[in-house]
Design an enzyme around this catalytic site. Structure first.
Site, PDB file in Angstrom:
ATOM      1  CE  LYS A 180      -2.351   1.673   3.611  1.00 38.57           C
ATOM      2  NZ  LYS A 180      -3.461   1.884   4.573  1.00 38.57           N
ATOM      3  CG  ASP A 191      -0.522   5.725  12.657  1.00 33.27           C
ATOM      4  OD1 ASP A 191      -0.099   6.771  13.205  1.00 33.27           O
ATOM      5  OD2 ASP A 191      -1.332   5.749  11.708  1.00 33.27           O
ATOM      6  CG  HIS A 201     -12.366   9.498   7.477  1.00 36.10           C
ATOM      7  ND1 HIS A 201     -13.482   9.746   6.710  1.00 36.10           N
ATOM      8  CD2 HIS A 201     -11.757   8.428   6.903  1.00 36.10           C
ATOM      9  CE1 HIS A 201     -13.535   8.880   5.721  1.00 36.10           C
ATOM     10  NE2 HIS A 201     -12.501   8.052   5.814  1.00 36.10           N
ATOM     11  N   GLY A 251      -5.018   4.784  17.228  1.00 36.59           N
ATOM     12  CA  GLY A 251      -4.518   5.999  16.576  1.00 36.59           C
ATOM     13  C   GLY A 251      -3.009   6.075  16.489  1.00 36.59           C
TER      14      GLY A 251
HETATM   15  P1  NAD Z   1      -9.039  12.777  11.458  1.00 37.24           P
HETATM   16  O1  NAD Z   1      -8.072  13.847  11.051  1.00 37.24           O
HETATM   17  O2  NAD Z   1     -10.301  12.642  10.716  1.00 37.24           O
HETATM   18  O3  NAD Z   1      -9.396  12.963  13.021  1.00 37.24           O
HETATM   19  C1  NAD Z   1      -8.386  13.199  13.958  1.00 37.24           C
HETATM   20  C2  NAD Z   1      -8.883  12.912  15.350  1.00 37.24           C
HETATM   21  O4  NAD Z   1      -7.823  13.183  16.284  1.00 37.24           O
HETATM   22  C3  NAD Z   1     -10.056  13.770  15.773  1.00 37.24           C
HETATM   23  O5  NAD Z   1     -10.836  13.070  16.702  1.00 37.24           O
HETATM   24  C4  NAD Z   1      -9.362  14.954  16.447  1.00 37.24           C
HETATM   25  O6  NAD Z   1     -10.201  15.657  17.340  1.00 37.24           O
HETATM   26  C5  NAD Z   1      -8.272  14.212  17.184  1.00 37.24           C
HETATM   27  N1  NAD Z   1      -7.129  15.080  17.527  1.00 37.24           N
HETATM   28  C6  NAD Z   1      -6.475  15.934  16.709  1.00 37.24           C
HETATM   29  N2  NAD Z   1      -5.498  16.560  17.390  1.00 37.24           N
HETATM   30  C7  NAD Z   1      -5.541  16.087  18.669  1.00 37.24           C
HETATM   31  C8  NAD Z   1      -4.789  16.341  19.843  1.00 37.24           C
HETATM   32  N3  NAD Z   1      -3.794  17.211  19.855  1.00 37.24           N
HETATM   33  N4  NAD Z   1      -5.120  15.659  20.973  1.00 37.24           N
HETATM   34  C9  NAD Z   1      -6.125  14.765  20.968  1.00 37.24           C
HETATM   35  N5  NAD Z   1      -6.871  14.470  19.886  1.00 37.24           N
HETATM   36  C10 NAD Z   1      -6.585  15.123  18.750  1.00 37.24           C
HETATM   37  O7  NAD Z   1      -8.185  11.433  11.438  1.00 37.24           O
HETATM   38  P2  NAD Z   1      -8.694   9.930  11.280  1.00 37.24           P
HETATM   39  O8  NAD Z   1      -8.693   9.574   9.838  1.00 37.24           O
HETATM   40  O9  NAD Z   1      -9.914   9.717  12.082  1.00 37.24           O
HETATM   41  O10 NAD Z   1      -7.461   9.139  11.927  1.00 37.24           O
HETATM   42  C11 NAD Z   1      -7.201   9.237  13.308  1.00 37.24           C
HETATM   43  C12 NAD Z   1      -5.842   8.650  13.600  1.00 37.24           C
HETATM   44  O11 NAD Z   1      -5.836   7.261  13.280  1.00 37.24           O
HETATM   45  C13 NAD Z   1      -4.704   9.253  12.789  1.00 37.24           C
HETATM   46  O12 NAD Z   1      -3.672   9.600  13.667  1.00 37.24           O
HETATM   47  C14 NAD Z   1      -4.241   8.151  11.867  1.00 37.24           C
HETATM   48  O13 NAD Z   1      -2.849   8.192  11.629  1.00 37.24           O
HETATM   49  C15 NAD Z   1      -4.613   6.930  12.686  1.00 37.24           C
HETATM   50  N6  NAD Z   1      -4.820   5.721  11.868  1.00 37.24           N
HETATM   51  C16 NAD Z   1      -4.330   4.554  12.349  1.00 37.24           C
HETATM   52  C17 NAD Z   1      -4.500   3.398  11.620  1.00 37.24           C
HETATM   53  C18 NAD Z   1      -3.993   2.095  12.151  1.00 37.24           C
HETATM   54  O14 NAD Z   1      -4.003   1.105  11.421  1.00 37.24           O
HETATM   55  N7  NAD Z   1      -3.591   2.009  13.391  1.00 37.24           N
HETATM   56  C19 NAD Z   1      -5.174   3.426  10.391  1.00 37.24           C
HETATM   57  C20 NAD Z   1      -5.717   4.642   9.951  1.00 37.24           C
HETATM   58  C21 NAD Z   1      -5.526   5.790  10.702  1.00 37.24           C
END
Ligand code: NAD
Length: 321
Positions: A67, A222, A137, A220
């Site tokens: 990916k 990663d 998201h 979250g």
């Molecule tokens: P998004 O940008 O749509 O949402 C971000 C979220 O983080 C929101 O809830 C926001 O309020 C919160 N946030 C932002 N800054 C913050 C802070 N300083 N303190 C606390 N919360 C905060 O992102 P998303 O698409 O929902 O993805 C969220 C996270 O998940 C990302 O960090 C992404 O890298 C991670 N992710 C992990 C995997 C995995 O396989 N583990 C896969 C996809 C995404």
């Protein structure tokens, strides 16, 4: 080779099929049948973007590929998703490119499937209250996948940006569940399962706030430096993960391992539980934590499933290559 456009993915794979693909590949990883290659992720010095590759090979399912994609923070203004990814699958016998598949929706589905797999195998059986930290998201996908695994009666949630909480309320309503926005003390005191899915670099949920046995899926974190829960919480929990190498270096466990309060040897691959080689939760009083770091094999597993369905339905676009 085939092309499966991003817009077609939604009609080709369900959350249930994603769950099966991810659970199966986690099991294959633990048996040594499937392995992930080292991840590459770089700030490219253009458009503030982070770009990289996650790749691997499943010898049992013959899924080989990668990916590619990352995070473009300026995309939202252009009407595009900030996270962009594409999956490339290769023929494991010949090395020829087999397919190019849109990876955005698949990323959300495979990530939600991972925490749902952890809930299936680790959460208290009679879990009633689902706690959510994060309202971005991914959060809606996470909630939808989680409720398939237990008879949840209520969702409670907290988010750093309170104006985003409506996403959790709307999703819960869609699922026919009541939703209440709460503070972190209540979240830690009332939840049976907590999913955290944020981009935080500081611990949100503190050890002292978790006052009952539960299952926490940290999804979250990663990247090196990210953190969602206090290291002391990781230290006292029984920790499971998709891949130990990622968990200790860029996952939620990185901080507790770095400060010496959690030993790498005490972190268990979820695949072991899936394969029956580890008991998983052993008592109702236990605090379990899943460190879902996200591995390339999850992407390949769901992309492979999509490709087969797309070919079957005549939706995959075939091109000479
Ligand atoms: P998004 O940008 O749509 O949402 C971000 C979220 O983080 C929101 O809830 C926001 O309020 C919160 N946030 C932002 N800054 C913050 C802070 N300083 N303190 C606390 N919360 C905060 O992102 P998303 O698409 O929902 O993805 C969220 C996270 O998940 C990302 O960090 C992404 O890298 C991670 N992710 C992990 C995997 C995995 O396989 N583990 C896969 C996809 C995404």
């Amino acid at each position: 080779m085939y092309i499966v456009p991003e817009a077609a993915i939604g009609d080709l794979i369900t959350a249930e099929a994603s769950f099966e693909a991810v659970e199966s590949v986690f099991g294959a990883m633990s048996r040594g049948d499937a392995y992930n290659f080292p991840v590459i992720r770089e700030a490219i010095g253009h458009a503030d973007a982070l770009y990289g590759f996650k790749s691997g090979f499943d010898r049992a399912g013959l899924a080989l590929g990668l990916k590619s994609g990352g995070f473009w923070p300026g995309n939202m203004e252009k009407g595009l998703t900030n996270h962009q990814s594409t999956v490339f699958l290769f023929n494991a016998d010949t090395g020829q490119c087999k397919a190019v598949i849109g990876g955005n929706l698949l990323t959300a589905l495979r990530t939600a499937a991972a925490s749902a797999v952890s809930i299936k195998h680790l959460a208290p059986k009679d879990s009633k209250v689902l706690g959510m930290i994060g309202a971005g998201h991914q959060s809606a996908f996470q909630m939808k996948a989680a409720v398939q695994q237990r008879e949840f009666e209520k969702v409670i949630g907290w988010n750093y940006h309170p104006e985003m909480l409506s996403r959790l309320g709307d999703t819960a309503r869609e699922l026919g569940l009541p939703f209440e926005a709460v503070d972190l003390d209540r979240l830690g005191a009332e939840s049976d399962v907590i999913i955290s899915i944020t981009s935080s670099f500081d611990a949100i949920l503190k050890d002292a706030q978790v006052t009952r046995p539960m299952h926490i899926a940290c999804m979250g974190t990663d990247t090196k430096g990210k953190q969602e829960v206090e290291a002391a919480l990781v230290a006292r929990a029984t920790v499971f993960t998709d891949e130990i190498a990622q968990s200790i270096s860029l996952g939620e466990a990185q901080h507790a391992v770095a400060n010496g309060t959690k030993a790498e040897a005490d972190i268990v691959e979820i695949g072991k539980v899936i394969n029956g080689d580890h008991a998983g939760r052993t008592s109702d009083d236990e605090l379990t934590l899943f460190d879902g770091t996200g591995v390339g094999l999850q992407d390949l597993a769901v992309a492979d499933a999509v490709l087969n369905i797309a070919i079957e339905k005549g939706i995959a676009i075939e091109v000479d290559f």
